[in-house]
Write a protein that holds these residues in place. Structure first.
Motif, short mmCIF file in Angstrom:
data_model
loop_
_atom_site.label_atom_id
_atom_site.label_comp_id
_atom_site.label_asym_id
_atom_site.label_seq_id
_atom_site.Cartn_x
_atom_site.Cartn_y
_atom_site.Cartn_z
N ARG A 47 36.89 36.83 49.65
CA ARG A 47 35.29 37.62 49.44
C ARG A 47 35.40 38.10 47.91
NH1 ARG A 47 37.90 41.02 53.49
NH2 ARG A 47 38.15 42.65 51.91
N SER A 48 36.47 37.61 47.26
CA SER A 48 36.34 38.18 45.76
C SER A 48 35.03 37.68 44.96
CB SER A 48 37.59 37.82 45.10
OG SER A 48 37.61 38.10 43.68
N SER A 49 34.67 38.14 44.14
CA SER A 49 33.46 38.18 43.17
C SER A 49 33.78 37.02 42.02
CB SER A 49 32.64 39.26 42.60
OG SER A 49 33.68 39.89 41.87
N ARG A 54 39.50 33.68 43.85
CA ARG A 54 39.27 32.71 44.85
C ARG A 54 39.82 31.73 44.97
NH1 ARG A 54 33.85 34.15 43.76
NH2 ARG A 54 33.40 31.94 43.36
N ALA A 55 40.17 30.76 43.87
CA ALA A 55 40.63 29.40 43.75
C ALA A 55 42.25 29.80 43.91
CB ALA A 55 40.44 28.97 42.57
N GLU A 98 37.00 45.90 48.40
CA GLU A 98 35.99 45.09 47.68
C GLU A 98 36.03 44.95 46.26
OE1 GLU A 98 33.77 43.12 49.37
OE2 GLU A 98 34.51 43.92 51.35
N GLY A 99 35.68 44.02 45.54
CA GLY A 99 35.50 44.21 44.17
C GLY A 99 36.68 44.22 43.40
N PHE A 106 45.17 42.16 45.86
CA PHE A 106 45.45 40.77 46.33
C PHE A 106 46.69 40.22 45.35
CE2 PHE A 106 44.76 36.13 44.90
CZ PHE A 106 45.28 35.70 46.39
N VAL A 107 46.26 40.70 44.00
CA VAL A 107 47.18 40.04 43.12
C VAL A 107 48.68 40.60 43.20
CG1 VAL A 107 47.79 40.17 40.48
CG2 VAL A 107 45.58 39.48 41.30
N VAL A 108 48.50 41.93 43.51
CA VAL A 108 49.88 42.84 43.63
C VAL A 108 50.57 42.06 44.78
CG1 VAL A 108 50.66 45.00 44.56
CG2 VAL A 108 48.97 44.75 42.49
#
Length: 194
Positions: A47-49, A54-55, A98-99, A106-108
């Motif tokens: 869902r990331s912008s 996303r990749a 979101e955002g 996600f990165v964490v």
């Protein structure tokens, strides 16, 4: 070297028992359990912008899915059919984010997952005896470091020091006992200079 696990008896079906020890079994079961939250976080990151997030999520999801299937197959061959199907919590699946908050979480989550995977795999490489489990561990170590390198560009830069703690500021006022604080720190490392 022949390694017997407690609970296995001579004469049991060789195809239904692991070729290693309890460390191997524990490692594979824990690795499989740890994949659930990572897969859920990768799904949320779709869902990331940001296209780079996303990749990375797609790549991580593909790798974790393949790893999960391979580990499940080995555990199935070892007769461990009831292995680790733990439900993922809403927090682990990053529901409601979101955002930037989603991207940071996600990165964490991926950094923590990669570091835990590397740590568990190193333990397997030291104490495990199964060739199959050790191959998974070796792959997990390499994949973990590759993932950390890919995540490095997504992590925020180190925050600057607060303005109140710059070199001209006296640290005495921050001391609880009112005594002198540490001496001035040089901006370069001590040692011989060329």
């Amino acid at each position: 070297m022949i390694v017997w696990s407690p609970g296995r008896r001579p004469g049991t079906d060789a195809a239904a028992r692991p070729d290693g020890n309890d460390t191997d079994l524990r490692y594979l079961e824990q690795a499989l359990t740890a994949l659930g939250p990572i897969v859920a976080a990768c799904g949320a990151a779709a869902r990331s912008s940001r296209p780079d997030v996303r990749a990375l999520a797609r790549a991580a999801l593909a790798e974790q899915t393949v790893r999960g299937s391979a580990i499940s197959a080995v555990l199935h061959d070892w007769g461990r059919l009831e292995t680790a199907d733990r439900r993922v919590t809403e927090v682990e699946s990053l529901d409601g984010l979101e955002g930037d908050a989603l991207d940071r979480a996600f990165v964490v989550r991926l950094v923590a997952g990669a570091q835990a995977s590397i740590l568990g795999a190193r333990g397997e490489m030291v104490s495990g005896a199964s060739r199959a489990a050790r191959l998974f561990a070796r792959h997990a170590i390499h994949a973990g470091y590759r993932q950390l390198a890919a995540l490095d560009s997504l992590l925020p830069a180190t925050p600057p020091e607060p303005a109140s703690m710059l070199e001209g500021d006296s640290i005495d006022r921050w001391s609880d006992d009112g005594g002198p604080g540490p001496e001035h720190r040089p901006s370069s490392l001590p040692g011989r200079r060329a």
